[in-house]
Scaffold this motif. Sequence first.
Motif, PDB file in Angstrom:
ATOM      1  N   LEU A 305       0.813  -1.215   0.000  1.00  0.00           N
ATOM      2  CA  LEU A 305       0.000   0.000   0.000  1.00  0.00           C
ATOM      3  C   LEU A 305       0.844   1.262   0.000  1.00  0.00           C
ATOM      4  CD1 LEU A 305      -2.927  -0.805   2.475  1.00  0.00           C
ATOM      5  CD2 LEU A 305      -3.006  -0.633  -0.009  1.00  0.00           C
ATOM      6  N   VAL A 306       2.094   1.158   0.429  1.00  0.00           N
ATOM      7  CA  VAL A 306       2.937   2.355   0.483  1.00  0.00           C
ATOM      8  C   VAL A 306       3.118   2.946  -0.907  1.00  0.00           C
ATOM      9  CG1 VAL A 306       5.224   3.242   1.046  1.00  0.00           C
ATOM     10  CG2 VAL A 306       4.123   1.574   2.563  1.00  0.00           C
ATOM     11  N   ALA A 307       3.496   2.088  -1.866  1.00  0.00           N
ATOM     12  CA  ALA A 307       3.696   2.577  -3.237  1.00  0.00           C
ATOM     13  C   ALA A 307       2.390   3.057  -3.847  1.00  0.00           C
ATOM     14  CB  ALA A 307       4.307   1.466  -4.096  1.00  0.00           C
ATOM     15  N   ARG A 308       1.288   2.418  -3.485  1.00  0.00           N
ATOM     16  CA  ARG A 308       0.002   2.784  -4.070  1.00  0.00           C
ATOM     17  C   ARG A 308      -0.552   4.087  -3.493  1.00  0.00           C
ATOM     18  NH1 ARG A 308      -4.583  -1.485  -3.106  1.00  0.00           N
ATOM     19  NH2 ARG A 308      -2.927  -2.767  -4.024  1.00  0.00           N
ATOM     20  N   GLU A 309      -0.486   4.231  -2.175  1.00  0.00           N
ATOM     21  CA  GLU A 309      -1.132   5.364  -1.529  1.00  0.00           C
ATOM     22  C   GLU A 309      -0.211   6.561  -1.340  1.00  0.00           C
ATOM     23  OE1 GLU A 309      -2.987   4.207   2.073  1.00  0.00           O
ATOM     24  OE2 GLU A 309      -4.319   2.749   1.126  1.00  0.00           O
ATOM     25  N   PHE A 310       1.084   6.326  -1.377  1.00  0.00           N
ATOM     26  CA  PHE A 310       2.021   7.423  -1.133  1.00  0.00           C
ATOM     27  C   PHE A 310       3.023   7.536  -2.281  1.00  0.00           C
ATOM     28  CE2 PHE A 310       0.449   5.863   2.911  1.00  0.00           C
ATOM     29  CZ  PHE A 310       0.017   7.035   3.521  1.00  0.00           C
ATOM     30  N   ALA A 311       2.542   7.276  -3.491  1.00  0.00           N
ATOM     31  CA  ALA A 311       3.392   7.369  -4.677  1.00  0.00           C
ATOM     32  C   ALA A 311       3.927   8.790  -4.827  1.00  0.00           C
ATOM     33  CB  ALA A 311       2.601   6.972  -5.916  1.00  0.00           C
ATOM     34  N   GLY A 312       5.217   8.883  -5.053  1.00  0.00           N
ATOM     35  CA  GLY A 312       5.841  10.188  -5.249  1.00  0.00           C
ATOM     36  C   GLY A 312       6.205  10.907  -3.972  1.00  0.00           C
ATOM     37  N   ALA A 313       5.808  10.370  -2.830  1.00  0.00           N
ATOM     38  CA  ALA A 313       6.120  11.032  -1.557  1.00  0.00           C
ATOM     39  C   ALA A 313       7.569  10.785  -1.160  1.00  0.00           C
ATOM     40  CB  ALA A 313       5.190  10.522  -0.470  1.00  0.00           C
ATOM     41  N   LEU A 335      -5.283  -3.789   3.920  1.00  0.00           N
ATOM     42  CA  LEU A 335      -5.245  -4.834   2.907  1.00  0.00           C
ATOM     43  C   LEU A 335      -4.668  -4.304   1.595  1.00  0.00           C
ATOM     44  CD1 LEU A 335      -8.578  -6.871   3.107  1.00  0.00           C
ATOM     45  CD2 LEU A 335      -6.279  -7.641   3.657  1.00  0.00           C
ATOM     46  N   VAL A 336      -3.744  -5.050   1.033  1.00  0.00           N
ATOM     47  CA  VAL A 336      -3.184  -4.704  -0.270  1.00  0.00           C
ATOM     48  C   VAL A 336      -4.182  -5.015  -1.379  1.00  0.00           C
ATOM     49  CG1 VAL A 336      -1.303  -5.179  -1.893  1.00  0.00           C
ATOM     50  CG2 VAL A 336      -0.840  -5.080   0.568  1.00  0.00           C
ATOM     51  N   SER A 337      -4.936  -6.110  -1.204  1.00  0.00           N
ATOM     52  CA  SER A 337      -5.965  -6.495  -2.163  1.00  0.00           C
ATOM     53  C   SER A 337      -7.119  -7.113  -1.391  1.00  0.00           C
ATOM     54  CB  SER A 337      -5.411  -7.496  -3.186  1.00  0.00           C
ATOM     55  OG  SER A 337      -4.879  -8.633  -2.528  1.00  0.00           O
ATOM     56  N   PRO A 338      -8.320  -7.109  -1.934  1.00  0.00           N
ATOM     57  CA  PRO A 338      -9.480  -7.639  -1.201  1.00  0.00           C
ATOM     58  C   PRO A 338      -9.307  -9.110  -0.854  1.00  0.00           C
ATOM     59  CG  PRO A 338     -10.192  -6.333  -3.082  1.00  0.00           C
ATOM     60  CD  PRO A 338      -8.712  -6.518  -3.229  1.00  0.00           C
ATOM     61  N   ASP A 363      -1.933   9.106   8.542  1.00  0.00           N
ATOM     62  CA  ASP A 363      -2.373   8.000   7.713  1.00  0.00           C
ATOM     63  C   ASP A 363      -1.238   6.997   7.507  1.00  0.00           C
ATOM     64  OD1 ASP A 363      -4.303   6.637   6.273  1.00  0.00           O
ATOM     65  OD2 ASP A 363      -3.886   7.679   4.391  1.00  0.00           O
ATOM     66  N   PHE A 364      -0.028   7.507   7.288  1.00  0.00           N
ATOM     67  CA  PHE A 364       1.130   6.637   7.097  1.00  0.00           C
ATOM     68  C   PHE A 364       1.485   5.920   8.396  1.00  0.00           C
ATOM     69  CE2 PHE A 364       5.821   5.982   6.505  1.00  0.00           C
ATOM     70  CZ  PHE A 364       5.718   5.088   5.463  1.00  0.00           C
ATOM     71  N   ALA A 365       1.397   6.637   9.512  1.00  0.00           N
ATOM     72  CA  ALA A 365       1.657   6.016  10.814  1.00  0.00           C
ATOM     73  C   ALA A 365       0.676   4.882  11.070  1.00  0.00           C
ATOM     74  CB  ALA A 365       1.570   7.058  11.919  1.00  0.00           C
ATOM     75  N   ALA A 366      -0.599   5.097  10.729  1.00  0.00           N
ATOM     76  CA  ALA A 366      -1.624   4.079  10.948  1.00  0.00           C
ATOM     77  C   ALA A 366      -1.421   2.880  10.033  1.00  0.00           C
ATOM     78  CB  ALA A 366      -3.009   4.682  10.735  1.00  0.00           C
ATOM     79  N   LEU A 367      -0.928   3.122   8.831  1.00  0.00           N
ATOM     80  CA  LEU A 367      -0.638   2.013   7.922  1.00  0.00           C
ATOM     81  C   LEU A 367       0.451   1.125   8.519  1.00  0.00           C
ATOM     82  CD1 LEU A 367      -0.121   2.258   4.070  1.00  0.00           C
ATOM     83  CD2 LEU A 367       1.277   0.786   5.470  1.00  0.00           C
ATOM     84  N   MET A 368       1.565   1.733   8.945  1.00  0.00           N
ATOM     85  CA  MET A 368       2.651   0.949   9.535  1.00  0.00           C
ATOM     86  C   MET A 368       2.165   0.207  10.781  1.00  0.00           C
ATOM     87  SD  MET A 368       6.109   3.267   9.142  1.00  0.00           S
ATOM     88  CE  MET A 368       5.515   4.678  10.092  1.00  0.00           C
ATOM     89  N   GLN A 369       1.393   0.899  11.610  1.00  0.00           N
ATOM     90  CA  GLN A 369       0.909   0.292  12.841  1.00  0.00           C
ATOM     91  C   GLN A 369      -0.070  -0.845  12.544  1.00  0.00           C
ATOM     92  OE1 GLN A 369      -0.160   2.670  16.565  1.00  0.00           O
ATOM     93  NE2 GLN A 369      -2.174   2.216  15.728  1.00  0.00           N
ATOM     94  N   GLY A 370      -0.939  -0.648  11.552  1.00  0.00           N
ATOM     95  CA  GLY A 370      -1.905  -1.688  11.207  1.00  0.00           C
ATOM     96  C   GLY A 370      -1.233  -2.971  10.760  1.00  0.00           C
ATOM     97  N   VAL A 371      -0.201  -2.861   9.956  1.00  0.00           N
ATOM     98  CA  VAL A 371       0.534  -4.057   9.532  1.00  0.00           C
ATOM     99  C   VAL A 371       1.185  -4.730  10.738  1.00  0.00           C
ATOM    100  CG1 VAL A 371       2.460  -4.910   8.159  1.00  0.00           C
ATOM    101  CG2 VAL A 371       0.922  -3.192   7.198  1.00  0.00           C
ATOM    102  N   ALA A 372       1.739  -3.920  11.651  1.00  0.00           N
ATOM    103  CA  ALA A 372       2.372  -4.480  12.846  1.00  0.00           C
ATOM    104  C   ALA A 372       1.351  -5.210  13.713  1.00  0.00           C
ATOM    105  CB  ALA A 372       3.053  -3.372  13.644  1.00  0.00           C
ATOM    106  N   TYR A 373       0.133  -4.678  13.807  1.00  0.00           N
ATOM    107  CA  TYR A 373      -0.899  -5.357  14.587  1.00  0.00           C
ATOM    108  C   TYR A 373      -1.294  -6.683  13.944  1.00  0.00           C
ATOM    109  CZ  TYR A 373      -1.664  -1.194  17.521  1.00  0.00           C
ATOM    110  OH  TYR A 373      -1.513  -0.146  18.409  1.00  0.00           O
ATOM    111  N   LEU A 374      -1.389  -6.725  12.614  1.00  0.00           N
ATOM    112  CA  LEU A 374      -1.696  -7.982  11.943  1.00  0.00           C
ATOM    113  C   LEU A 374      -0.563  -8.985  12.118  1.00  0.00           C
ATOM    114  CD1 LEU A 374      -4.130  -9.016  10.228  1.00  0.00           C
ATOM    115  CD2 LEU A 374      -4.196  -6.590  10.874  1.00  0.00           C
ATOM    116  N   GLU A 375       0.670  -8.493  12.130  1.00  0.00           N
ATOM    117  CA  GLU A 375       1.814  -9.367  12.385  1.00  0.00           C
ATOM    118  C   GLU A 375       1.694  -9.998  13.771  1.00  0.00           C
ATOM    119  OE1 GLU A 375       6.527  -8.977  11.563  1.00  0.00           O
ATOM    120  OE2 GLU A 375       5.654  -7.354  12.772  1.00  0.00           O
TER     121      GLU A 375
END
Length: 498
Positions: A305-313, A335-338, A363-375
């Motif tokens: 999702l990083v490349a998709r949602e934060f492209a060019g950042a 989720l990267v895909s459904p 939003d970026f912090a929550a993305l990183m945290q969400g993946v860590a919670y799923l881990e």
Amino acid sequence: MTGAGPDLWLGVDLGTQGVRAVAVTSDGRLLGTGRSPLTSHRRGERHEQDPEQWWRAVCSAVGQACAAGADPRRIRALAVDATSGTLTLTDRHGTCVTPGLMYDDGRAAVEAEQVNALGEHQWARAGYRRMQRSWGLPKLRWLLDRYPHAAAEGWRLAHQSDVINRRLVGHEVPTDTSNALKSGADAATVTWPEHVFAALGIPSGVLPGLVLPGTPIGEVCAGAAAECGLVPGTLVVAGMTDGCAAQLGSGATAVGSWNSVLGTTLVLKGVTADLLHDPGGVVYSHRSPSGHWLPGGASSTGAGLVAREFAGADLGRLTDEAEPLLPTGLLRYPLVSPGERFPFVAPDAVAFSSREPVGRAEDFAALMQGVAYLERLCFDYVDLLGAPTDGAVVLTGGATRNPVWNQLRADVLQRPVSLPRHAQPALGMAVLAAGACGGLGGLDRAAAAMVLPDRVLEPRPSHRSAHDEGYARLLGLLVRRGWLSGTVADHAREGTAP
């Protein structure tokens, strides 16, 4: 063996986009590397590659590794890994007669239902309960339906690594139980389940022999040596899938140790003494060359999702802005895909957030945290199944380039995590080759000697309470959506602070 210098072990990794080769010393020094690209043909659920380009790419990558400083006269043995579930059919001479159906080719949906109906009890004994349509056995049945003359003409199933191994040694080769797992091989008995194949109408003549990973299967022949730049007589040992190779390359080979790979998606693989049975069909296990088992699963969450949602950042600057916001009260299920596969199966799962973010940094912090919670939930799930989780946790994958994310994962797991220096599947195959030859004392000792540590990150106790609270909230959201069972959620909550 002639030539001056240390013994070398060659690992070859066939990925989706390219082949990589590394020549490694017994103490973990990389003396030569090479890389060559691969191209795919995709359309809808179809994903194919030309098997002939696999061999050309292997020759190119191995040649580069030798030219970069690896003396081929010092290479004692080599092993090849490949993408899991990728296969083709070969004729009596070993020539590929069909395209390579890649690991995610999804055209065998009908065949998968047939495979699961007729092999239900076998797959339950194997621990994973059901096969997916992208697995090898449904695709084999799909190919045989389209080539009904295959058995009569002596055609045979060949996984991606089998194609390369045959070219290397110049004669028929057995397949390994790791690559053959998704084709129905029984890794516990190192046999094909003949009753299932008979029910499916698959002739035994199309099946190769079976061996455990690390078994010597031949020596590099003169013709292959001339094409690849190797020395005739170099030992070739049976390899594994790329996921298992990555685990060996991380050094996580001892019982209770785990390799968490965060790339496009999150993959967790560990080591158990006994075969792990999962009634939910989420986790499946490969057989380790050491005799242990390698359970694991792949989530649909991850860094894709990083490349998709934060492209060019500017990701460095964005990470710096996100760091002081952690832990954040914004919960994301990224989720990267459904659809989710691990740590629960939910084909209808979709990404969600608990609220709108206050800016891109949150939003970026929550993305990183969400993946860590799923881990963390992945660890809680395998713990519920009875797997030992008290060993080392090794982080690998592209996301480990982000130091803030690495520290966050240690904080969420509340345990130390380590990062190796040169972790990659090709290194894992070099470790396998070295362990198979016995000079380093087996697989575990070879991994310990050849996988060099980089750093260890300790969890910060000051962050535990906030992450426990956020993790428990996310569990509740997943349960209310009907994706996560209450039993799994209750077990996961036991690890949170009161």
